[in-house]
Scaffold this motif. Structure first.
Motif, PDB file in Angstrom:
ATOM      1  N   PRO B 372      44.568  -1.332  67.870  1.00 42.22           N
ATOM      2  CA  PRO B 372      45.184   0.000  67.844  1.00 42.22           C
ATOM      3  C   PRO B 372      44.777   0.765  66.577  1.00 42.22           C
ATOM      4  O   PRO B 372      44.626   0.167  65.506  1.00 42.22           O
ATOM      5  N   ARG B 373      44.627   2.048  66.705  1.00 46.45           N
ATOM      6  CA  ARG B 373      44.235   2.875  65.561  1.00 46.45           C
ATOM      7  C   ARG B 373      45.396   3.008  64.576  1.00 46.45           C
ATOM      8  O   ARG B 373      46.543   2.755  64.905  1.00 46.45           O
ATOM      9  N   GLU B 374      45.037   3.436  63.401  1.00 43.30           N
ATOM     10  CA  GLU B 374      46.029   3.800  62.378  1.00 43.30           C
ATOM     11  C   GLU B 374      46.950   2.658  62.001  1.00 43.30           C
ATOM     12  O   GLU B 374      48.077   2.899  61.570  1.00 43.30           O
ATOM     13  N   GLY B 375      46.519   1.427  62.265  1.00 43.00           N
ATOM     14  CA  GLY B 375      47.362   0.285  61.902  1.00 43.00           C
ATOM     15  C   GLY B 375      48.596   0.134  62.775  1.00 43.00           C
ATOM     16  O   GLY B 375      49.511  -0.616  62.433  1.00 43.00           O
ATOM     17  N   ARG B 376      48.635   0.845  63.888  1.00 43.94           N
ATOM     18  CA  ARG B 376      49.812   0.734  64.755  1.00 43.94           C
ATOM     19  C   ARG B 376      49.833  -0.631  65.431  1.00 43.94           C
ATOM     20  O   ARG B 376      48.799  -1.291  65.554  1.00 43.94           O
TER      21      ARG B 376
END
Lengths: 179, 737
Positions: B372-376
């Protein structure tokens, strides 16, 4: 004190600015221009390509359905009677279908609760402020009219009328939100 | 069993910026080897500065790098492989200059004519260089003679080169440029139409450079009715040259996998010999067993794979072959045989004697899985819909969204004003005004929508977006590319016949295509039926059958009294056609039925207005199908949603198609329903025809028979399969093979 930063009041509770306060702080009501270079659906105004129309961003953030309806009726009357304005509704509401009746374009803003659910670390006030600034530029908005919990303020109406050079008593167009 | 641990099975040295013919050979080899299961490391030998005209790596080559069995080797890397294949055209740099170390059990050098010419001129330096660079790749070095048909004249020189370099020549000439996938199972035995010859071409890649004069096009693509001309692929400049599309021409913007089956004769139209030699489309047409008519000077390149004529002689030759069936069949057979002998699958026959017959490499690390992007901790998928005339786009995506696994978080971004309905299912949403709603000019709206999509993508940072709509907007594509959002297309079929297929060319922008199935697929003759680029699932409905209210519950909620029978009228949003007149007629006809019928009318969430009739209950429920079991029958439009919902719920229906839609073939769905015995089709919504249909429908036993026929034909909801496919694309990316 900036309306964009939640501040502690005397009792120590968080004083979070509401949508109308955020909008008023984000963009000036008048942008020193009278017409807009971007043509879009004029609603009750005569012609989309009429370059004399003045674009108004009608901002309704965190406003109740009853107030919304009253503001729409006000704006419709204003537009009908002046034939000088093009309206874009800036809204975080779900009443897109209602706005459609008037033929206005909608710039939808992610609601405070949706943003909190999706991006908990992002501040809705800041995000919305950025958003409003961009849309004002994007659509070359000439005037910004912000509705608060009571609808459109008389002073805002009168200022707008001065800007678009129309004499239109507030009483002729103002609607009272249904209880 | 080998004692070695292989990092890859095959190392392919090739200039990725090679010229057409060499590159076709490289491309065919890579594709064949990957399909055979080999793990391939690709080493770029493009020579910098010497191939300015070919500086860009063609997209078909870069696409191959998406195949998880082919990877590009970087400088400084080292591999142990079973076999090294060294494509060494004169424009390439030597293997040693790549900075990649390869140790191979065997090696094949594929040399071109220019190399041979240098050697033939006793260019000792070139010879020495070649010997040295090839010997560096490993033991048991072999050489194949070149690929490029243009080098056929140089074969003797190549043979001498092989001898001089003390290599072992392979028996075959390396001329495997014919994609095995294009090979016809059987040659043609006769033209498709006895009366009218079918002639045309397809295009692989970008639109070619056509002749400058209109007459040169008309010579080979006749504009008279006694010819059937078909063209597949980009053709904007071609039509511009002619000024208009001649009536006997059928033009398609994209190429489907079975399109060549609709032609008898294939003509390149272009007059540049080099372009013809390098065009993979020529080879595909030959492989498909078409009679390919080329200029005389092409004979040395394509031998008996084609037939030859001057531009002025194309029609005469085609007409003659069309009339004489034996000549036609003979040439088709020769073409297919010619392609089979040069099929890229034969590369495997070349490698087998070297001992390279199966994959032995163990890949150290799997292709990187997406995170997942942005560390989500969850993937975020933006469900993007166009505005549409009804609820179809939103409902299809809702059907998928509510079945996504926990690790995927849906958010809706829609051009439909009905988007707030997704909040009922707990999904956040953003609305972007459509072109129609803004009233903007197309160019202005494109810029506007791009700005809005970018704004939302920048804020929400979705990992993937899935777009449901017929026409992927330029603004959306640009915004997704700019914000690095992977894209999936939910593209339903059932396009009206004759609707231009230009939108299908947008498929290249998507990482995957999911096609929601059609109950009436047998009558689908639209543009998507020519394609096979989509993953098709069963028809989608927002609710499963098990989620519908029971008959008792549904009737109770709607206030139906014992003895009353419910009929629902749901004719769509009415945003394209005037449904108020039709609704009035339907209601009037239904009211004539009298007791025990009680009439309900839906108030569509997207409809511009609200219609009310005395004695008719208005329903504002989404999704109305939840109450399906309350109704004995419905009177419905045949949009994707309504159609499949009533079919899924086994509710007999009087179908009234909306024939004003731009793309959706509602008429075909309606006709199919009647053919299948699950409803009545009324295309002319007059009072008489509706009354007649209602009378027939309400005769004793008719509804029961339809209901049991629906039960027979019932298939599981495809929404879970679509959601699973989307989930795979989100988490694992595209798996191409």
């Amino acid at each position: 004190m900036s309306l964009l930063s939640p501040a502690l009041d005397m009792e120590g509770a968080l004083n979070v600015p509401n949508g109308a306060e955020i909008a008023r702080a984000a963009v000036p009501a008048h942008r020193s221009k009278s017409t807009s270079s971007v043509a879009f659906a004029p609603g009750a105004a005569s012609d989309r390509n009429d370059t004399r129309l003045s674009t108004i961003a009608l901002v309704l953030l965190e406003v109740s359905p009853a107030v919304r309806q009253a503001v729409y009726e006000y704006a419709y009357a204003l537009q009908r009677l002046t034939q000088k304005i093009r309206i874009v509704v800036v809204s975080d509401g779900a009443d897109l279908k209602e706005v459609r009746r008037y033929g206005w374009m909608v710039e939808h803003v992610l609601s405070r609760s949706d943003l909190a659910a999706l991006e908990p670390s992002k501040d809705w006030a800041e995000t919305t402020t950025d958003r409003l600034k961009r849309l004002v530029e994007r659509l070359d908005v000439a005037h910004v009219l912000v509705a608060d919990g009571r609808g459109i303020a008389r002073t805002d109406h009168e200022r707008l009328c001065r800007d678009i050079k129309s004499k239109l008593p507030f009483e002729a167009v103002a609607r009272t939100p249904a209880a | 069993m080998t004692e070695h641990q292989y990092d890859a099975d095959i190392a392919v040295y090739a200039p990725l910026r090679g010229r057409g013919a060499e590159q076709l050979s490289v491309y065919a080899a890579l594709k064949t080897l990957a399909r055979a299961g080999f793990l391939i490391t690709l080493i770029d030998t493009s020579r910098r500065g010497e191939t300015p005209a070919f500086a860009a790596v063609p997209s078909r080559v870069t696409e191959l790098l998406s195949v998880d069995r082919i990877f590009l080797a970087g400088p400084g890397s080292a591999f142990r492989v079973q076999t090294a294949i060294v494509f060494r055209p004169s424009i390439s740099t030597g293997p040693r200059d790549t900075g990649v170390t390869v140790v191979a059990d065997s090696a094949v050098a594929v040399l071109d004519g220019a190399m041979a010419k240098r050697a033939a001129k006793a260019d000792d330096e070139a010879l020495e260089q070649l010997r040295e660079e090839l010997s560096g790749t490993g033991a048991a070095l072999r050489a194949a003679l070149s690929v490029a048909a243009s080098a056929v004249d140089d074969l003797p020189a190549l043979a001498r080169l092989v001898e001089d370099t003390e290599l072992t020549a392979l028996e075959d000439v390396w001329d495997f440029q014919f994609p095995s996938a294009a090979l016809a199972a059987q040659p043609r035995t006769a033209p498709l139409d006895e009366q009218v010859p079918r002639i045309g071409r397809h295009v692989v890649g970008a639109e070619p450079l056509w002749p400058e004069q209109e007459i040169d096009v008309r010579r080979v693509l006749p504009t008279t009715a006694d010819w059937d001309v078909r063209f597949y692929g980009p053709h904007t400049r071609l039509i511009k040259l002619l000024g208009r599309t001649p009536p006997n021409w059928r033009m398609h913007s994209v190429v489907g996998p079975r399109d060549l089956e609709t032609l008898d004769f294939w003509v390149p139209i272009v007059d540049d010999p080099q372009a013809i030699v390098e065009d993979p489309a020529v080879r595909e047409a030959i492989a498909a067993g078409l009679l390919v008519i080329l200029p005389f000077e092409m004979r040395r390149h394509f031998g008996e794979g084609a037939i030859y004529a001057s531009a002025a002689g194309v029609r005469k030759l085609a007409r003659q072959r069309h009339t004489e069936g034996t000549l036609f069949a003979d040439q088709s057979r020769r073409a297919v045989n010619y392609a089979r002998e040069r099929s890229s699958d034969r590369i495997l026959d070349v490698l087998a004697p070297l001992g390279t017959t199966e994959s032995l490499a163990v890949r150290e690390s799997a292709p990187p899985a997406y995170a997942p992007r942005e560390g989500r901790d969850r993937f975020r998928v933006a469900f993007v819909t166009s505005n549409g005339a009804g609820m179809g786009h939103l409902t299809r995506l809702l059907a998928m969204a509510r079945r996504m696994p926990e690790e995927i978080e849906p958010v809706f971004i829609s051009l439909s004003q009905a988007v707030p309905v997704v909040a009922k299912f707990g999904f956040p949403y953003v609305y972007i005004a459509s072109k129609n709603e803004t009233g903007m000019k197309p160019s202005v709206w494109n810029a506007y929508s791009e700005s809005r999509f970018r704004e939302e993508f920048a804020l929400l940072k979705p990992d993937v977006l899935i777009f449901d709509g017929t026409w992927p907007y330029r603004g959306l594509l640009n915004a997704a590319a700019a914000e690095g959002v992977r894209m999936v297309w939910s593209r339903r079929g059932m396009w009206r016949e004759g609707v231009a297929d230009r939108a299908l060319s947008a498929a290249v922008n998507f990482d995957g295509i999911i096609q929601p199935g059609e109950f009436a697929a047998e009558l689908d003759c639209g543009a998507t039926t020519r394609m096979d680029d989509a993953h098709e699932v069963a028809p989608l409905t927002i609710l499963d059958r098990s989620e519908l209210l029971s008959r008792e519950e549904a009737r109770e909620h709607l206030g139906l009294r014992p003895g009353e029978r419910g009929v629902l009228v749901t004719l769509g949003a009415g945003n394209l056609n005037n449904i108020s007149d039709t609704t009035s007629v339907v209601v009037e006809a239904l009211q004539k039925l009298g007791a025990p019928w009680r009439i309900f009318l839906t108030n569509n969430p997207i409809a511009a207005g609200v219609t009310a009739f005395e004695g008719v209950d208005s329903l504002d429920i989404y999704p109305i199908v939840e109450y399906a079991n309350a109704f004995d029958f419905t009177v419905s439009a045949t949009g994707y949603n309504s159609f499949h919902e009533w079919v899924m719920a086994c509710v007999p229906t009087l179908w009234i198609p909306n024939l004003e839609t731009q793309t959706d073939d509602q008429g075909a769905r309606s006709r199919y329903a009647e053919l299948a015995g699950v409803g009545v089709n009324v295309e002319d919504p007059s009072y008489e025809s509706i009354s007649r249909a209602l009378t027939g429908l309400t005769e004793p036993g008719v509804l029961e028979k339809m209901r049991s026929r629906l039960e027979e034909l019932w298939v599981d909801n495809g929404a879970s399969a679509a959601a699973a496919r989307l989930s795979t694309l989100v988490k694992e990316g595209v798996v191409r093979s």
